[in-house]
Design a protein around this motif. Sequence first.
Motif, PDB file in Angstrom:
ATOM      1  N   LEU A   1       0.826  -1.208   0.000  1.00  0.00           N
ATOM      2  CA  LEU A   1       0.000   0.000   0.000  1.00  0.00           C
ATOM      3  C   LEU A   1       0.865   1.264   0.000  1.00  0.00           C
ATOM      4  CD1 LEU A   1      -2.740  -1.219   2.471  1.00  0.00           C
ATOM      5  CD2 LEU A   1      -3.138  -0.536   0.095  1.00  0.00           C
TER       6      LEU A   1
ATOM      7  N   PHE B   1       2.000   1.771  -3.469  1.00  0.00           N
ATOM      8  CA  PHE B   1       0.895   2.315  -4.262  1.00  0.00           C
ATOM      9  C   PHE B   1       0.772   3.823  -4.028  1.00  0.00           C
ATOM     10  CE2 PHE B   1      -1.753  -1.871  -4.381  1.00  0.00           C
ATOM     11  CZ  PHE B   1      -0.917  -2.378  -5.370  1.00  0.00           C
ATOM     12  N   ILE B   2       0.878   4.247  -2.773  1.00  0.00           N
ATOM     13  CA  ILE B   2       0.786   5.676  -2.454  1.00  0.00           C
ATOM     14  C   ILE B   2       1.920   6.449  -3.123  1.00  0.00           C
ATOM     15  CG2 ILE B   2       1.021   7.368  -0.581  1.00  0.00           C
ATOM     16  CD1 ILE B   2      -0.587   5.427   1.187  1.00  0.00           C
TER      17      ILE B   2
ATOM     18  N   CYS C   1      -6.546   0.397  -9.262  1.00  0.00           N
ATOM     19  CA  CYS C   1      -6.696  -0.353  -8.022  1.00  0.00           C
ATOM     20  C   CYS C   1      -7.737  -1.463  -8.111  1.00  0.00           C
ATOM     21  CB  CYS C   1      -7.064   0.597  -6.888  1.00  0.00           C
ATOM     22  SG  CYS C   1      -5.869   1.917  -6.650  1.00  0.00           S
TER      23      CYS C   1
ATOM     24  N   THR D   1      -7.787   8.601  -3.336  1.00  0.00           N
ATOM     25  CA  THR D   1      -7.137   7.286  -3.409  1.00  0.00           C
ATOM     26  C   THR D   1      -6.030   7.169  -2.366  1.00  0.00           C
ATOM     27  OG1 THR D   1      -7.637   7.120  -5.758  1.00  0.00           O
ATOM     28  CG2 THR D   1      -5.892   5.696  -4.921  1.00  0.00           C
TER      29      THR D   1
ATOM     30  N   ASP E   1      -5.979   4.620   0.823  1.00  0.00           N
ATOM     31  CA  ASP E   1      -4.872   3.710   1.101  1.00  0.00           C
ATOM     32  C   ASP E   1      -4.291   3.931   2.497  1.00  0.00           C
ATOM     33  OD1 ASP E   1      -5.237   2.514  -1.332  1.00  0.00           O
ATOM     34  OD2 ASP E   1      -3.461   3.377  -2.280  1.00  0.00           O
TER      35      ASP E   1
END
Length: 180
Positions: free
Chosen positions: A116, A119-120, A137, A154, A158
């Motif tokens: 995560l 992803f951030i 996602c 988003t 997250d």
Amino acid sequence: MSTIEAPHDSEPAGARGSVATGNATGASRWLTRGRALDVVSFIARFYMAYIWISAGVAKLDSHMETTQTIMAYEIFTPEWSDLLARMIGPLEIAGGVLLLLGVFLRHANVVAIVVLSLFIVGIAQAWSRGLIIDCGCFGVEQLSADPRGEYATTIARDVVFIALSAWSIYRPFKKWAIYP
């Protein structure tokens, strides 16, 4: 004549002596707090299992779209984007199944936090560079005219997922777990 029972090692500190004195408020307060924490742990474990499995399933039948989404971040070469697109769906499903079945709960949540966080970082770098992308996602999604609000949403989502995973590291819900 009343007898006082010795406290058991498994009793919480607030419940000791409650039965003997007739004051059950300490024990009931502990039980209520314990149950509330169990509910939070239950939600964290099973909701994150649902999130990982649903995100992975959304990517299984959309290899080309997932590859294009990864390429839109402008981080990886086309070859690496293709490889990641093939791997990410099954890996997300595997992580969700680990949480669902209760296998290596703490370890699975550590991996979830790392993923995560990555992803951030990916979304933040695309946002800062002015790229207009779909995060990918939960499969291919329609972008709005101004995706900057979607990037912030988003990232915030997250962060909430990271908090749930961190909670599961701190206090995993071990009931129904195969190998916690």
